[in-house]
Design a protein around this motif. Structure first.
Motif, PDB file in Angstrom:
ATOM      1  N   ILE A 151      -6.042  -5.126   3.270  1.00 37.43           N
ATOM      2  CA  ILE A 151      -6.073  -5.645   1.689  1.00 37.43           C
ATOM      3  C   ILE A 151      -4.655  -5.202   1.162  1.00 37.43           C
ATOM      4  CG2 ILE A 151      -7.185  -5.341  -0.269  1.00 37.43           C
ATOM      5  CD1 ILE A 151      -9.028  -6.428   1.498  1.00 37.43           C
ATOM      6  N   THR A 152      -4.071  -6.027   0.777  1.00 37.90           N
ATOM      7  CA  THR A 152      -2.802  -6.110   0.000  1.00 37.90           C
ATOM      8  C   THR A 152      -2.776  -5.974  -1.377  1.00 37.90           C
ATOM      9  OG1 THR A 152      -2.164  -8.360   0.116  1.00 37.90           O
ATOM     10  CG2 THR A 152      -1.410  -7.119   1.964  1.00 37.90           C
ATOM     11  N   GLN A 153      -1.910  -5.475  -2.090  1.00 39.95           N
ATOM     12  CA  GLN A 153      -2.099  -5.252  -3.668  1.00 39.95           C
ATOM     13  C   GLN A 153      -3.202  -4.436  -3.799  1.00 39.95           C
ATOM     14  OE1 GLN A 153      -1.333  -9.037  -4.983  1.00 39.95           O
ATOM     15  NE2 GLN A 153       0.527  -8.436  -6.035  1.00 39.95           N
ATOM     16  N   ALA A 154      -3.675  -3.699  -2.922  1.00 37.14           N
ATOM     17  CA  ALA A 154      -4.992  -2.768  -3.110  1.00 37.14           C
ATOM     18  C   ALA A 154      -5.159  -1.955  -4.355  1.00 37.14           C
ATOM     19  CB  ALA A 154      -5.224  -1.720  -1.891  1.00 37.14           C
ATOM     20  N   GLY A 155      -4.336  -1.724  -4.984  1.00 36.74           N
ATOM     21  CA  GLY A 155      -4.348  -1.058  -6.194  1.00 36.74           C
ATOM     22  C   GLY A 155      -4.378  -1.626  -7.429  1.00 36.74           C
ATOM     23  N   GLU A 156      -4.104  -3.068  -7.443  1.00 38.59           N
ATOM     24  CA  GLU A 156      -4.047  -3.917  -8.411  1.00 38.59           C
ATOM     25  C   GLU A 156      -4.908  -4.930  -8.664  1.00 38.59           C
ATOM     26  OE1 GLU A 156       0.017  -5.431  -8.868  1.00 38.59           O
ATOM     27  OE2 GLU A 156       0.664  -4.011  -7.817  1.00 38.59           O
ATOM     28  N   PHE A 157      -5.404  -5.410  -9.854  1.00 38.37           N
ATOM     29  CA  PHE A 157      -6.354  -6.460 -10.222  1.00 38.37           C
ATOM     30  C   PHE A 157      -7.425  -6.287  -9.351  1.00 38.37           C
ATOM     31  CE2 PHE A 157      -7.636 -11.058 -10.359  1.00 38.37           C
ATOM     32  CZ  PHE A 157      -7.871 -10.970 -11.542  1.00 38.37           C
ATOM     33  N   MET A 158      -7.732  -7.181  -8.176  1.00 35.44           N
ATOM     34  CA  MET A 158      -8.934  -7.388  -7.590  1.00 35.44           C
ATOM     35  C   MET A 158      -9.036  -6.307  -6.243  1.00 35.44           C
ATOM     36  SD  MET A 158     -11.246  -9.358  -8.803  1.00 35.44           S
ATOM     37  CE  MET A 158     -12.384  -9.495  -7.677  1.00 35.44           C
ATOM     38  N   GLY A 159      -7.661  -5.893  -5.976  1.00 37.91           N
ATOM     39  CA  GLY A 159      -7.657  -4.959  -4.937  1.00 37.91           C
ATOM     40  C   GLY A 159      -8.899  -3.802  -4.841  1.00 37.91           C
ATOM     41  N   PRO A 160      -8.844  -2.974  -5.746  1.00 32.46           N
ATOM     42  CA  PRO A 160      -9.782  -1.966  -5.753  1.00 32.46           C
ATOM     43  C   PRO A 160     -11.220  -2.560  -5.214  1.00 32.46           C
ATOM     44  CG  PRO A 160      -8.254  -1.374  -7.308  1.00 32.46           C
ATOM     45  CD  PRO A 160      -8.310  -2.834  -6.943  1.00 32.46           C
ATOM     46  N   ALA A 161     -11.626  -3.407  -6.106  1.00 27.83           N
ATOM     47  CA  ALA A 161     -13.219  -4.103  -6.058  1.00 27.83           C
ATOM     48  C   ALA A 161     -13.371  -4.572  -4.573  1.00 27.83           C
ATOM     49  CB  ALA A 161     -13.396  -5.083  -6.858  1.00 27.83           C
ATOM     50  N   LEU A 162     -12.064  -5.331  -4.254  1.00 25.15           N
ATOM     51  CA  LEU A 162     -12.379  -6.038  -2.744  1.00 25.15           C
ATOM     52  C   LEU A 162     -12.033  -4.842  -1.368  1.00 25.15           C
ATOM     53  CD1 LEU A 162      -9.392  -8.676  -2.867  1.00 25.15           C
ATOM     54  CD2 LEU A 162     -12.046  -8.954  -2.511  1.00 25.15           C
ATOM     55  N   CYS A 163     -11.650  -3.713  -1.634  1.00 25.28           N
ATOM     56  CA  CYS A 163     -11.766  -2.656  -0.727  1.00 25.28           C
ATOM     57  C   CYS A 163     -13.086  -2.180  -0.924  1.00 25.28           C
ATOM     58  CB  CYS A 163     -10.674  -1.569  -1.157  1.00 25.28           C
ATOM     59  SG  CYS A 163      -8.944  -1.897  -0.887  1.00 25.28           S
ATOM     60  N   ASP A 164     -13.690  -2.075  -1.959  1.00 25.64           N
ATOM     61  CA  ASP A 164     -14.993  -1.493  -2.100  1.00 25.64           C
ATOM     62  C   ASP A 164     -16.031  -2.553  -1.262  1.00 25.64           C
ATOM     63  OD1 ASP A 164     -14.244   0.629  -3.496  1.00 25.64           O
ATOM     64  OD2 ASP A 164     -15.211  -0.160  -5.454  1.00 25.64           O
ATOM     65  N   VAL A 165     -16.054  -3.704  -1.659  1.00 34.51           N
ATOM     66  CA  VAL A 165     -16.944  -4.684  -0.884  1.00 34.51           C
ATOM     67  C   VAL A 165     -16.814  -4.721   0.591  1.00 34.51           C
ATOM     68  CG1 VAL A 165     -17.291  -7.251  -0.739  1.00 34.51           C
ATOM     69  CG2 VAL A 165     -17.013  -6.062  -2.987  1.00 34.51           C
ATOM     70  N   PHE A 166     -15.496  -4.923   1.144  1.00 35.74           N
ATOM     71  CA  PHE A 166     -15.235  -4.747   2.379  1.00 35.74           C
ATOM     72  C   PHE A 166     -15.909  -3.299   3.129  1.00 35.74           C
ATOM     73  CE2 PHE A 166     -12.604  -8.249   1.688  1.00 35.74           C
ATOM     74  CZ  PHE A 166     -12.861  -9.248   2.909  1.00 35.74           C
ATOM     75  N   LYS A 167     -15.568  -2.275   2.386  1.00 36.23           N
ATOM     76  CA  LYS A 167     -16.224  -1.004   3.056  1.00 36.23           C
ATOM     77  C   LYS A 167     -17.726  -1.270   2.993  1.00 36.23           C
ATOM     78  CE  LYS A 167     -12.388   1.972   1.510  1.00 36.23           C
ATOM     79  NZ  LYS A 167     -12.006   2.885   0.520  1.00 36.23           N
ATOM     80  N   GLU A 168     -18.223  -1.792   2.272  1.00 33.53           N
ATOM     81  CA  GLU A 168     -19.778  -1.644   1.940  1.00 33.53           C
ATOM     82  C   GLU A 168     -20.367  -2.728   2.964  1.00 33.53           C
ATOM     83  OE1 GLU A 168     -20.896  -3.148  -2.019  1.00 33.53           O
ATOM     84  OE2 GLU A 168     -19.755  -1.036  -2.916  1.00 33.53           O
ATOM     85  N   ALA A 169     -19.427  -3.667   3.590  1.00 32.07           N
ATOM     86  CA  ALA A 169     -19.744  -4.703   4.599  1.00 32.07           C
ATOM     87  C   ALA A 169     -19.629  -3.808   5.953  1.00 32.07           C
ATOM     88  CB  ALA A 169     -19.098  -5.857   4.349  1.00 32.07           C
ATOM     89  N   GLY A 170     -18.843  -2.626   5.938  1.00 32.33           N
ATOM     90  CA  GLY A 170     -18.934  -1.895   7.076  1.00 32.33           C
ATOM     91  C   GLY A 170     -17.611  -1.948   7.754  1.00 32.33           C
ATOM     92  N   ALA A 171     -16.573  -2.601   6.983  1.00 31.28           N
ATOM     93  CA  ALA A 171     -15.254  -2.778   7.679  1.00 31.28           C
ATOM     94  C   ALA A 171     -14.399  -1.319   7.510  1.00 31.28           C
ATOM     95  CB  ALA A 171     -14.471  -3.968   6.985  1.00 31.28           C
ATOM     96  N   ASP A 172     -13.410  -1.426   8.454  1.00 26.66           N
ATOM     97  CA  ASP A 172     -12.403  -0.333   8.374  1.00 26.66           C
ATOM     98  C   ASP A 172     -11.404  -0.970   7.470  1.00 26.66           C
ATOM     99  OD1 ASP A 172     -10.594   1.790   8.870  1.00 26.66           O
ATOM    100  OD2 ASP A 172     -10.225   1.006  10.959  1.00 26.66           O
ATOM    101  N   VAL A 173     -11.248  -0.572   6.337  1.00 22.74           N
ATOM    102  CA  VAL A 173     -10.495  -0.974   5.431  1.00 22.74           C
ATOM    103  C   VAL A 173      -8.880  -0.322   5.352  1.00 22.74           C
ATOM    104  CG1 VAL A 173      -9.839  -1.572   2.871  1.00 22.74           C
ATOM    105  CG2 VAL A 173     -12.196  -1.861   3.872  1.00 22.74           C
ATOM    106  N   ILE A 174      -7.859  -1.161   5.417  1.00 23.41           N
ATOM    107  CA  ILE A 174      -6.601  -0.637   5.481  1.00 23.41           C
ATOM    108  C   ILE A 174      -6.096  -1.152   3.917  1.00 23.41           C
ATOM    109  CG2 ILE A 174      -4.178  -0.720   6.349  1.00 23.41           C
ATOM    110  CD1 ILE A 174      -5.812  -1.528   8.874  1.00 23.41           C
ATOM    111  N   ALA A 175      -5.854  -0.212   2.998  1.00 24.65           N
ATOM    112  CA  ALA A 175      -5.728  -0.473   1.724  1.00 24.65           C
ATOM    113  C   ALA A 175      -3.989  -0.244   1.558  1.00 24.65           C
ATOM    114  CB  ALA A 175      -6.430   0.360   0.890  1.00 24.65           C
ATOM    115  N   ASP A 176      -3.334  -1.314   1.283  1.00 23.88           N
ATOM    116  CA  ASP A 176      -1.871  -1.508   1.104  1.00 23.88           C
ATOM    117  C   ASP A 176      -1.745  -1.406  -0.274  1.00 23.88           C
ATOM    118  OD1 ASP A 176       0.872  -1.437   2.645  1.00 23.88           O
ATOM    119  OD2 ASP A 176       1.016  -3.080   1.347  1.00 23.88           O
ATOM    120  N   THR A 177      -0.719  -0.713  -0.645  1.00 24.93           N
ATOM    121  CA  THR A 177       0.049  -1.148  -2.116  1.00 24.93           C
ATOM    122  C   THR A 177       1.380  -1.193  -2.287  1.00 24.93           C
ATOM    123  OG1 THR A 177       0.277   1.282  -2.428  1.00 24.93           O
ATOM    124  CG2 THR A 177      -1.649   0.427  -3.025  1.00 24.93           C
TER     125      THR A 177
END
Length: 71
Positions: free
Chosen positions: A20-46
């Protein structure tokens, strides 16, 4: 009365890696949460990814090391 249950993810991403790019802005944090809830190993890049080569370098940096890649 029944206990409320956690929502079931629409997609099972167990064993998958997501960048997830721009993980700290706009939809980034929500996308990280959704992908984690789906079981993905999330790499959050800022990082800003301004230089033209930056996205490709980031993907290369996040790639699994060759000894762990599936054959």
């Amino acid at each position: 009365m029944d206990e409320p249950t956690a929502p079931v993810p629409l997609v099972n991403l167990q064993g998958k890696r997501v960048l997830i790019t721009q993980a700290g802005e706009f939809m980034g944090p929500a996308l990280c949460d959704v992908f984690k809830e789906a079981g993905a190993d999330v790499i959050a890049d800022t990082s800003r990814l301004i230089e033209p080569v930056a996205p490709a370098q980031l993907v290369e940096l996040c790639a699994p090391c060759p000894s762990r890649r599936a054959e």
